[in-house]
Structures are given as structure tokens and as C-alpha cells.
Motif scaffolding. Structure first.
Motif, PDB file in Angstrom:
ATOM      1  N   PHE A  72       0.808  -1.217   0.000  1.00 20.11           N
ATOM      2  CA  PHE A  72       0.000   0.000   0.000  1.00 20.11           C
ATOM      3  C   PHE A  72       0.846   1.275   0.000  1.00 20.11           C
ATOM      4  O   PHE A  72       0.506   2.239  -0.689  1.00 20.11           O
ATOM      5  N   SER A 204      -5.418   7.159  -8.211  1.00 22.07           N
ATOM      6  CA  SER A 204      -5.878   6.638  -6.928  1.00 22.07           C
ATOM      7  C   SER A 204      -5.082   5.401  -6.547  1.00 22.07           C
ATOM      8  O   SER A 204      -4.227   4.931  -7.287  1.00 22.07           O
ATOM      9  N   LEU A 205      -5.398   4.881  -5.356  1.00 21.83           N
ATOM     10  CA  LEU A 205      -4.753   3.654  -4.895  1.00 21.83           C
ATOM     11  C   LEU A 205      -5.097   2.504  -5.830  1.00 21.83           C
ATOM     12  O   LEU A 205      -4.276   1.626  -6.082  1.00 21.83           O
ATOM     13  N   LEU A 206      -6.326   2.506  -6.354  1.00 22.84           N
ATOM     14  CA  LEU A 206      -6.742   1.474  -7.297  1.00 22.84           C
ATOM     15  C   LEU A 206      -5.868   1.518  -8.546  1.00 22.84           C
ATOM     16  O   LEU A 206      -5.465   0.480  -9.071  1.00 22.84           O
ATOM     17  N   THR A 207      -5.556   2.742  -8.996  1.00 25.38           N
ATOM     18  CA  THR A 207      -4.672   2.899 -10.154  1.00 25.38           C
ATOM     19  C   THR A 207      -3.307   2.302  -9.862  1.00 25.38           C
ATOM     20  O   THR A 207      -2.696   1.649 -10.716  1.00 25.38           O
ATOM     21  N   PHE A 209      -2.613  -0.137  -7.816  1.00 26.84           N
ATOM     22  CA  PHE A 209      -2.664  -1.600  -7.849  1.00 26.84           C
ATOM     23  C   PHE A 209      -2.750  -2.126  -9.286  1.00 26.84           C
ATOM     24  O   PHE A 209      -2.269  -3.220  -9.580  1.00 26.84           O
ATOM     25  N   LYS A 210      -3.361  -1.333 -10.158  1.00 26.00           N
ATOM     26  CA  LYS A 210      -3.343  -1.709 -11.573  1.00 26.00           C
ATOM     27  C   LYS A 210      -1.920  -1.649 -12.112  1.00 26.00           C
ATOM     28  O   LYS A 210      -1.528  -2.442 -12.968  1.00 26.00           O
ATOM     29  N   ARG A 213      -0.119  -4.769 -11.347  1.00 29.22           N
ATOM     30  CA  ARG A 213      -0.417  -5.812 -12.331  1.00 29.22           C
ATOM     31  C   ARG A 213       0.445  -5.617 -13.571  1.00 29.22           C
ATOM     32  O   ARG A 213       0.944  -6.582 -14.150  1.00 29.22           O
TER      33      ARG A 213
END
Length: 397
Positions: A72, A204-207, A209-210, A213
Motif C-alpha cells: 500500500f 488513486s490507490l486502485l490505479t 494496484f493496476k 499488475r
């Protein structure tokens, strides 16, 4: 005019030296928390009337949340800035650490150690990405080498610090003192670590995590991570087996075993010179050389029953690990490009997952009943990194 330019140049160089010293200190004191409770396990068992296995969770809970936190805080440092995340962690540690000294409930102690682990996880991915971005190429690996030395030395310093303070003033004072250390460290970082530029960083944090990947889709980075997991796995695994070996075969006391472990610091002193080695021989050659040195040292440890020879081999092993760690971080920084924060986060996560697996793997190997075989199997695992390193291609300019 030339004198003024010379003075300015000297100040510039001194700033990098000071930044490196502070990052080293931060790495040492933050990661020391991971190892603090090892000498306190028996004290916790007596104090809370629990088993030693239960008391060991004071370390395991920290380790678990520490490793997960890396996933994170690297991406968050991409978004909010490396220095800001480092300071957030240091301030949180300043607050949480003294509170641990007032705890009279074991479950509460475990919860607070978990929070401490999360807070400590802010430093490694943020600091390593900071070093890659803020230091010039010729100073980068050296800076990372010093930070990595702090990580490695923490394994010994943390235990010695906790043992000394607890024996003199009680286990609670370990955490009181730690709070003061973190407050001092936060002040140093605030004053002398320049703010990094994150003005162009969005998402964002979601970005983030992408992006992780995307990192995992890069073959060269995956190969780097294969090497990564073997480093602290073999490091912690070797010292786990070595402690047992020295106790059974050489009848050394716990204090004497700690002295043998402490000698390993000599090998760690090579880590800051990794930058000069890379500048001279190239990053890929130094990576392979470091892995080779570590494998040889580890493989030879179990061959001789001579204590002095064994200690020398342990120093050679540690020297190899100490050269490899900063070199590999720098290589990942080069290969990852715009997703550097995510790549370094995965690196630190995998590195310390390896550290968590080290004792488990080592104890499993020790069940064979042969110390020689244990050391050779650990060397074999570490040796996987050598052929893998030849498939890691240089970064494209």
C-alpha cells in the motif's frame, strides 16, 4: 567566482552525504522494531502467563502487517510523495511505540504490534523509491547500499538494543526509549531530507494496484523478484540454522552466539560500496558477483567444523547478500520506469516475505538431521538466482 562555484559544489555533495546518512539511520531504527521482541519472548511468556509459542506472535504479527503494508505505501508514496509518507510513518511510530510500554493485556500488545508493523512499512518502499529518484546515477546505488545496510544491521542491532534496555530498566523501557528515538528521527527527516516532487503524480490507490499488475507483466521484473525472495530467505534461514548449529555442535551460549552473529556486520560494511562496484563493473556483473559470493559462503559454512573458518564464511555470505540487495533494488528502479513505486513496493513485500519464510524453511531442512545438508539446501535455493540473472535484460533507453 570559481571559489564560489567550488563552495556550492561542496555543499551539494555534503547534502547527498547527509541525506544518505539520515536514510541509513531511518532504515536502521525502523526495521529494528521487527527484531525487538526476539529477546523479549521469554519475558512476555512469564509476564502474561502464556507459552513461548504464543509470545512469539509479538514478532509474527508485526512481520505480517509489515510485509502487507509494503503493497500500500509504495503506491501511496507515488501519489502523495516519498517524504510525506516517511514522516507519516515516523510520527505514527513515535506515538504508538511508547503506548506499547503501558500495555497489560497480551491481545492488546499483539494489536499494537500489528499497528506498529503497518507504520514501519511506510519507510522501505518510500525510501528506496526516493533514493532512485532523488540521487544522481553515480550516487544512487551507494545511497541504496547504505539504506540496505541499515535494514540488514537492524537484525542484530534491534536484538542487542532490546536485550540491553530490558535487562537494565525492564521491557517497558524498550518501547519508551524507542518512542524517543523515533521522535528524534522524525525531526531529522523533517529538517534534512528534501521534499521530493510529486506535483505531476495523479491517480488513486486502485490505479496503483493496476500498476502492480503491469509490473507483474514485465518478464525482467519477474526475474528480479525470483532472485529477491531468495535473499532474506537464505539470510534469515542461515542464521536460524547457525544458531542451532553453534549451540549443539560448539556448545556456545546465547550470548556467544550473538557475538558470532554480530561479526556478520563486517560483511555488511561492503553494501555502501556497491555503487562504486556497479560504476566499475556494471550492474549486471555486480549482481551476479554478489549472488555467487553469497552462495559460496553459504555452501562452505557447513563443511568445516573449525569455528573460526565458519565465522569467516558467514562474513563472506553476508558480504554477498549485502552487495546483491542494493544492486538489485537499483536494477528494479531502472527497469520499472514510470511504475517505480509499485515495483519497489512489490520488491520490499517479496523481500520480507522471504524473511518470514526463512525460519520455517530452515527448521524444515534441519529435520533432515544434517546441518551440512541444511546449509547446502539453503545455498541451492539462493543459487537459483545466478542462472536467472543471465536472463535479465538491460533497460532500454
Amino acid at each position: 567566482m570559481s571559489q564560489l562555484a567550488s563552495t556550492s559544489s561542496t555543499m551539494y555533495k555534503q547534502n547527498y552525504s547527509l541525506m544518505t546518512a539520515i536514510l541509513f539511520w531511518c532504515g536502521l531504527v525502523v526495521v529494528s522494531s521487527l527484531y525487538l521482541t526476539i529477546p523479549l519472548i521469554s519475558i512476555f511468556a512469564d509476564n502474561f502467563n502464556i507459552t513461548a509459542a504464543q509470545a512469539a506472535w509479538t514478532g509474527s504479527s508485526f512481520s505480517l502487517f509489515y510485509a502487507v503494508g509494503f503493497l500500500f505505501f509504495g503506491p501511496l508514496s507515488d501519489r502523495y510523495g516519498r517524504k510525506q509518507i516517511i514522516l507519516f510513518g515516523l510520527i505514527t511510530l513515535t506515538i504508538i511505540s511508547p503506548i506499547l510500554g503501558f500495555v497489560d493485556s497480551f491481545p492488546t500488545l499483539i494489536i499494537l504490534r500489528s499497528v506498529q508493523g503497518i507504520a514501519a512499512a511506510t519507510f522501505a518502499p518510500s525510501a528506496l523509491a526516493y533514493a532512485v529518484e532523488m540521487f544522481p546515477t553515480e550516487k544512487r546505488v551507494t545511497a541504496i547500499g547504505f539504506v540496505s545496510t541499515g535494514f540488514l544491521m537492524a537484525g542484530i542491532v534491534g536484538q542487542v538494543f532490546a536485550s540491553f534496555i530490558s535487562q537494565q530498566f525492564g521491557w517497558q523501557s524498550v518501547f519508551y526509549t524507542l518512542g524517543v528515538v523515533y521522535m528524534f528521527t522524525a525531526i531529522l527527516a523533517t529538517l534534512f531530507i528534501p521534499k521530493d516532487d510529486n506535483s505531476n503524480k495523479k491517480g488513486s490507490l486502485l490505479t496503483a494496484f493496476k500498476q502492480m499488475r503491469a509490473v507483474l507483466m514485465k518478464k525482467t521484473l519477474l526475474l528480479c523478484y525470483v532472485i529477491t525472495i531468495t535473499l532474506l530467505l537464505s539470510f534469515v534461514g542461515m542464521y536460524t540454522a547457525l544458531g542451532n548449529y553453534l549451540s549443539v555442535e560448539f556448545s556456545l551460549s546465547n550470548q556467544e552466539i550473538l557475538y558470532v552473529r554480530s561479526v556478520g556486520i563486517v560483511g555488511m560494511l561492503l553494501s555502501p560500496f556497491a555503487g562504486k562496484l556497479v560504476a566499475t563493473f556494471g550492474i549486471h556483473n555486480v549482481l551476479r558477483g554478489g549472488v555467487t559470493l553469497a552462495v559460496l559462503g553459504l555452501a562452505i559454512i557447513g563443511i568445516s567444523t573449525n569455528l573460526s573458518f565458519l565465522i569467516i564464511m558467514s562474513v563472506i555470505f553476508v558480504a554477498g547478500i549485502s552487495i546483491t540487495v542494493p544492486t538489485l533494488i537499483s536494477l528494479i528502479g531502472q527497469l520499472s520506469g514510470e511504475v517505480r513505486g509499485a515495483a519497489v513496493s512489490l520488491y520490499t513485500f517479496i523481500l520480507f516475505i522471504g524473511a518470514s519464510l526463512g525460519p520455517i524453511v530452515s527448521v524444515w531442512f534441519l529435520k533432515t538431521g544434517s546441518y551440512l545438508l541444511t546449509f547446502e539446501l539453503l545455498a541451492l535455493l539462493l543459487g537459483i538466482g545466478l542462472p536467472v540473472s543471465f536472463f535479465i535484460k538491460p533497460a532500454k533507453n
